[in-house]
Design a protein around this motif. Structure first.
Motif, PDB file in Angstrom:
ATOM      1  N   LEU A   5      18.358 -27.365  26.804  1.00 26.02           N
ATOM      2  CA  LEU A   5      18.907 -26.509  25.753  1.00 26.02           C
ATOM      3  C   LEU A   5      18.004 -26.516  24.526  1.00 26.02           C
ATOM      4  CD1 LEU A   5      22.655 -27.544  26.067  1.00 26.02           C
ATOM      5  CD2 LEU A   5      21.803 -25.205  26.302  1.00 26.02           C
ATOM      6  N   THR A   6      17.566 -27.712  24.119  1.00 27.17           N
ATOM      7  CA  THR A   6      16.773 -27.791  22.883  1.00 27.17           C
ATOM      8  C   THR A   6      15.362 -27.229  23.087  1.00 27.17           C
ATOM      9  OG1 THR A   6      16.347 -30.103  23.422  1.00 27.17           O
ATOM     10  CG2 THR A   6      18.003 -29.695  21.751  1.00 27.17           C
ATOM     11  N   SER A   7      14.905 -27.166  24.324  1.00 28.40           N
ATOM     12  CA  SER A   7      13.569 -26.587  24.545  1.00 28.40           C
ATOM     13  C   SER A   7      13.635 -25.057  24.620  1.00 28.40           C
ATOM     14  CB  SER A   7      12.947 -27.157  25.821  1.00 28.40           C
ATOM     15  OG  SER A   7      13.610 -26.622  26.952  1.00 28.40           O
ATOM     16  N   GLY A   8      14.831 -24.487  24.464  1.00 33.15           N
ATOM     17  CA  GLY A   8      14.962 -23.022  24.471  1.00 33.15           C
ATOM     18  C   GLY A   8      14.821 -22.414  25.852  1.00 33.15           C
ATOM     19  N   SER A   9      15.014 -23.203  26.890  1.00 30.16           N
ATOM     20  CA  SER A   9      14.810 -22.706  28.259  1.00 30.16           C
ATOM     21  C   SER A   9      16.079 -22.160  28.896  1.00 30.16           C
ATOM     22  CB  SER A   9      14.265 -23.822  29.143  1.00 30.16           C
ATOM     23  OG  SER A   9      13.108 -24.363  28.572  1.00 30.16           O
ATOM     24  N   VAL A  10      17.186 -22.154  28.130  1.00 30.77           N
ATOM     25  CA  VAL A  10      18.444 -21.656  28.692  1.00 30.77           C
ATOM     26  C   VAL A  10      18.816 -20.343  28.002  1.00 30.77           C
ATOM     27  CG1 VAL A  10      20.887 -22.164  29.108  1.00 30.77           C
ATOM     28  CG2 VAL A  10      19.206 -24.032  29.096  1.00 30.77           C
ATOM     29  N   ILE A  11      18.923 -19.282  28.782  1.00 31.95           N
ATOM     30  CA  ILE A  11      19.323 -17.982  28.234  1.00 31.95           C
ATOM     31  C   ILE A  11      20.710 -17.657  28.776  1.00 31.95           C
ATOM     32  CG2 ILE A  11      18.663 -15.552  27.942  1.00 31.95           C
ATOM     33  CD1 ILE A  11      16.004 -16.971  29.552  1.00 31.95           C
ATOM     34  N   PRO A  12      21.698 -17.490  27.875  1.00 26.59           N
ATOM     35  CA  PRO A  12      23.046 -17.250  28.382  1.00 26.59           C
ATOM     36  C   PRO A  12      23.199 -15.869  29.006  1.00 26.59           C
ATOM     37  CG  PRO A  12      23.009 -17.085  25.983  1.00 26.59           C
ATOM     38  CD  PRO A  12      21.638 -17.523  26.406  1.00 26.59           C
ATOM     39  N   VAL A  13      24.004 -15.799  30.069  1.00 25.64           N
ATOM     40  CA  VAL A  13      24.328 -14.523  30.706  1.00 25.64           C
ATOM     41  C   VAL A  13      25.745 -14.085  30.341  1.00 25.64           C
ATOM     42  CG1 VAL A  13      24.659 -13.383  32.955  1.00 25.64           C
ATOM     43  CG2 VAL A  13      22.701 -14.886  32.606  1.00 25.64           C
ATOM     44  N   ASP A  14      26.582 -15.054  30.004  1.00 26.28           N
ATOM     45  CA  ASP A  14      27.934 -14.743  29.549  1.00 26.28           C
ATOM     46  C   ASP A  14      27.814 -13.708  28.427  1.00 26.28           C
ATOM     47  OD1 ASP A  14      30.640 -15.047  29.618  1.00 26.28           O
ATOM     48  OD2 ASP A  14      30.634 -17.198  29.171  1.00 26.28           O
ATOM     49  N   SER A  15      28.597 -12.620  28.495  1.00 23.11           N
ATOM     50  CA  SER A  15      28.367 -11.484  27.593  1.00 23.11           C
ATOM     51  C   SER A  15      28.490 -11.868  26.118  1.00 23.11           C
ATOM     52  CB  SER A  15      29.342 -10.358  27.926  1.00 23.11           C
ATOM     53  OG  SER A  15      30.668 -10.802  27.723  1.00 23.11           O
ATOM     54  N   GLU A  16      29.461 -12.737  25.801  1.00 19.65           N
ATOM     55  CA  GLU A  16      29.670 -13.124  24.405  1.00 19.65           C
ATOM     56  C   GLU A  16      28.458 -13.887  23.868  1.00 19.65           C
ATOM     57  OE1 GLU A  16      31.608 -13.650  26.933  1.00 19.65           O
ATOM     58  OE2 GLU A  16      33.535 -12.703  26.515  1.00 19.65           O
ATOM     59  N   HIS A  17      27.965 -14.807  24.678  1.00 24.62           N
ATOM     60  CA  HIS A  17      26.853 -15.654  24.247  1.00 24.62           C
ATOM     61  C   HIS A  17      25.540 -14.896  24.264  1.00 24.62           C
ATOM     62  CE1 HIS A  17      30.252 -17.872  25.748  1.00 24.62           C
ATOM     63  NE2 HIS A  17      29.955 -18.818  24.880  1.00 24.62           N
ATOM     64  N   SER A  18      25.442 -13.957  25.188  1.00 27.04           N
ATOM     65  CA  SER A  18      24.272 -13.087  25.217  1.00 27.04           C
ATOM     66  C   SER A  18      24.209 -12.286  23.915  1.00 27.04           C
ATOM     67  CB  SER A  18      24.380 -12.144  26.423  1.00 27.04           C
ATOM     68  OG  SER A  18      23.361 -11.184  26.401  1.00 27.04           O
ATOM     69  N   LEU A  24      12.200 -25.179  34.681  1.00 28.73           N
ATOM     70  CA  LEU A  24      12.314 -23.753  35.007  1.00 28.73           C
ATOM     71  C   LEU A  24      13.233 -23.032  34.027  1.00 28.73           C
ATOM     72  CD1 LEU A  24      12.781 -24.150  38.855  1.00 28.73           C
ATOM     73  CD2 LEU A  24      10.922 -22.886  37.770  1.00 28.73           C
ATOM     74  N   GLN A  25      12.815 -21.841  33.594  1.00 29.61           N
ATOM     75  CA  GLN A  25      13.666 -20.978  32.769  1.00 29.61           C
ATOM     76  C   GLN A  25      14.984 -20.737  33.484  1.00 29.61           C
ATOM     77  OE1 GLN A  25      13.565 -18.694  29.982  1.00 29.61           O
ATOM     78  NE2 GLN A  25      11.971 -19.973  29.072  1.00 29.61           N
ATOM     79  N   LEU A  26      16.073 -20.871  32.742  1.00 30.61           N
ATOM     80  CA  LEU A  26      17.396 -20.771  33.356  1.00 30.61           C
ATOM     81  C   LEU A  26      18.217 -19.669  32.695  1.00 30.61           C
ATOM     82  CD1 LEU A  26      19.745 -21.892  35.114  1.00 30.61           C
ATOM     83  CD2 LEU A  26      20.105 -23.637  33.351  1.00 30.61           C
ATOM     84  N   ALA A  27      18.523 -18.629  33.470  1.00 37.74           N
ATOM     85  CA  ALA A  27      19.485 -17.615  33.023  1.00 37.74           C
ATOM     86  C   ALA A  27      20.845 -18.105  33.499  1.00 37.74           C
ATOM     87  CB  ALA A  27      19.148 -16.254  33.625  1.00 37.74           C
ATOM     88  N   LEU A  28      21.671 -18.491  32.542  1.00 36.05           N
ATOM     89  CA  LEU A  28      22.875 -19.246  32.900  1.00 36.05           C
ATOM     90  C   LEU A  28      24.139 -18.388  32.885  1.00 36.05           C
ATOM     91  CD1 LEU A  28      23.902 -22.069  33.664  1.00 36.05           C
ATOM     92  CD2 LEU A  28      24.285 -22.492  31.239  1.00 36.05           C
ATOM     93  N   ALA A  29      24.649 -18.117  34.081  1.00 36.10           N
ATOM     94  CA  ALA A  29      25.938 -17.417  34.198  1.00 36.10           C
ATOM     95  C   ALA A  29      27.036 -18.421  34.543  1.00 36.10           C
ATOM     96  CB  ALA A  29      25.862 -16.333  35.267  1.00 36.10           C
ATOM     97  N   ASN A  30      26.629 -19.594  35.010  1.00 36.33           N
ATOM     98  CA  ASN A  30      27.590 -20.641  35.369  1.00 36.33           C
ATOM     99  C   ASN A  30      27.969 -21.426  34.116  1.00 36.33           C
ATOM    100  OD1 ASN A  30      27.574 -23.865  36.208  1.00 36.33           O
ATOM    101  ND2 ASN A  30      28.801 -22.606  37.570  1.00 36.33           N
TER     102      ASN A  30
END
Ligand code: MG
Length: 369
Positions: free
Chosen positions: A126-139, A105-111
């Motif tokens: 991570l390597t499959s590109g399924s993690v999208i960061p929510v942390d403002s810096e990483h976003s 599952l696509q993961l929008a990661l704030a944790n």
């Protein structure tokens, strides 16, 4: 319509995510709502958003029959979602991230703790590109890298410096929770606000950045205005950045809608609002925990878990008025000194490291209190 599972719906990020859903004009829907223990707010949210699954991880005993309870309800909540927002607080969020990996599952990661304590375990996702960061810096870095053809040379994370940035050192060390919780620029939960003042949060973000953007060196500067949300240096020497008045709904919106959708929530800023943008070196005397946690991150082998567990215990003791703000780095340092490094192969390794660190941290807090 993209149907989102919102884990941690009653917390700061969860509530702002629901704001984004409200503004999305039907582009986003709520598949499920999961909270830790705030039943009243959860029920209010469920009335408004009518999710398939409503769940509470720590039941109060007053739940109506249609509310799922207990840790197993996370699986029920994410199955069938198009996207999972993991805004669970603390290292407890790792299980949910691992579940997203298992189910693809696509993961929008704030944790961020998922990556701090369990980055090794989330490698496949991570390597499959399924993690999208929510942390403002990483976003910001994610957005700066998207579609960029020139090779990245380095990442510079910006830190506000927290509420104690300008206090004399002795005053800062003795600051009360009330003072620390008055964050100058960002509105966030209690633990992360304390972690911002100690820069432990920034050290966690350095670790997070290493997992999200492997192979790119990461540095940190203090930027009191929090307008520049981080910088990406490219091989031609230029910097790319995203600027704006701090608003967590912007990175949440990006993580949920992606860059191909016209955003609906628009910040009304002008460069004239920012006549001055300062960038300063991190002062090691003011922020002793920063280097400690960064070093733990570089070493790996369970040390980041130990640092996180120690920090959670120390911050809780500080918020409860049992130790001084200046004792937080001390607790972390002593826990790390005593910690036996180990290879992280499975979730049990993380939880054991965490358990040992907390046990030790509690004993140290007792000593200091
Ligand atoms: Mg951040």
């Amino acid at each position: 319509m993209k149907r989102v599972a919102i884990l941690g719906s009653t917390g700061s990020v969860g509530r702002q995510a629901l704001d984004v859903v409200r503004c999305s004009e039907g582009l986003l829907g709520v598949h499920s709502l999961v909270c830790f223990g705030n039943l009243d707010r959860l029920l209010q949210q469920a009335m408004e958003f009518r999710p398939e699954v409503t769940a509470i991880l720590s039941p109060t005993g007053r739940e109506p029959g249609w509310v799922s309870t207990g840790p197993a309800s996370i699986r029920e909540a994410v199955e069938g979602a198009d996207l999972v927002l993991n805004a669970i607080s603390g290292s407890a969020g790792l299980d949910a991230s691992l579940l997203c990996q298992e189910l693809g599952l696509q993961l929008a990661l704030a944790n961020k703790e998922s990556l701090v304590v369990g980055g090794e375990l989330l490698h496949a996702h991570l390597t499959s590109g399924s993690v999208i960061p929510v942390d403002s810096e990483h976003s910001t870095i994610h957005r700066c890298m998207a579609g960029e053809g020139i090779r990245p040379l380095g990442i510079t994370l910006t830190a506000s410096g927290g509420a104690l940035r300008d206090l004399p050192l002795e005053e800062a060390a003795a600051a009360t929770a009330e003072v620390v919780l008055r964050h100058p620029t960002w509105s966030m939960g209690a633990r992360i606000t304390v972690d911002s003042a100690s820069l432990v949060n920034k050290a966690f973000e350095v670790i997070e950045a290493r997992w999200l953007f492997p192979g790119i060196p990461v540095s940190t500067v203090v930027h009191p205005q929090s307008v520049v949300h981080s910088l990406l240096r490219l091989a031609d020497g230029s910097f790319k950045a995203i600027l704006g008045t701090p608003d967590m709904r912007i990175p949440i919106q990006y993580a949920l809608l992606g860059r191909k959708t016209e955003p609906l929530l628009v910040a009304e800023d002008s460069p004239l609002d920012w006549p001055k943008l300062d960038f300063l070196q991190v002062d090691p005397d003011r922020f002793p925990a920063f280097a400690l946690v960064c070093e733990a991150g570089e070493r790996g082998e369970g040390l980041p878990s130990a640092a996180n567990g120690a920090d959670e215990v120390a911050v809780e003791a500080f918020l409860g008025g049992r130790i001084l703000f200046g004792a937080i780095p001390l607790v972390i340092e002593r826990v790390l000194d005593d910690f036996r490094p180990r290879t992280i192969r499975e979730p049990a390794d993380v939880f054991e490291a965490d358990r040992e660190a907390r046990l030790k941290a509690r004993a140290i807090v007792e000593d200091l209190a």
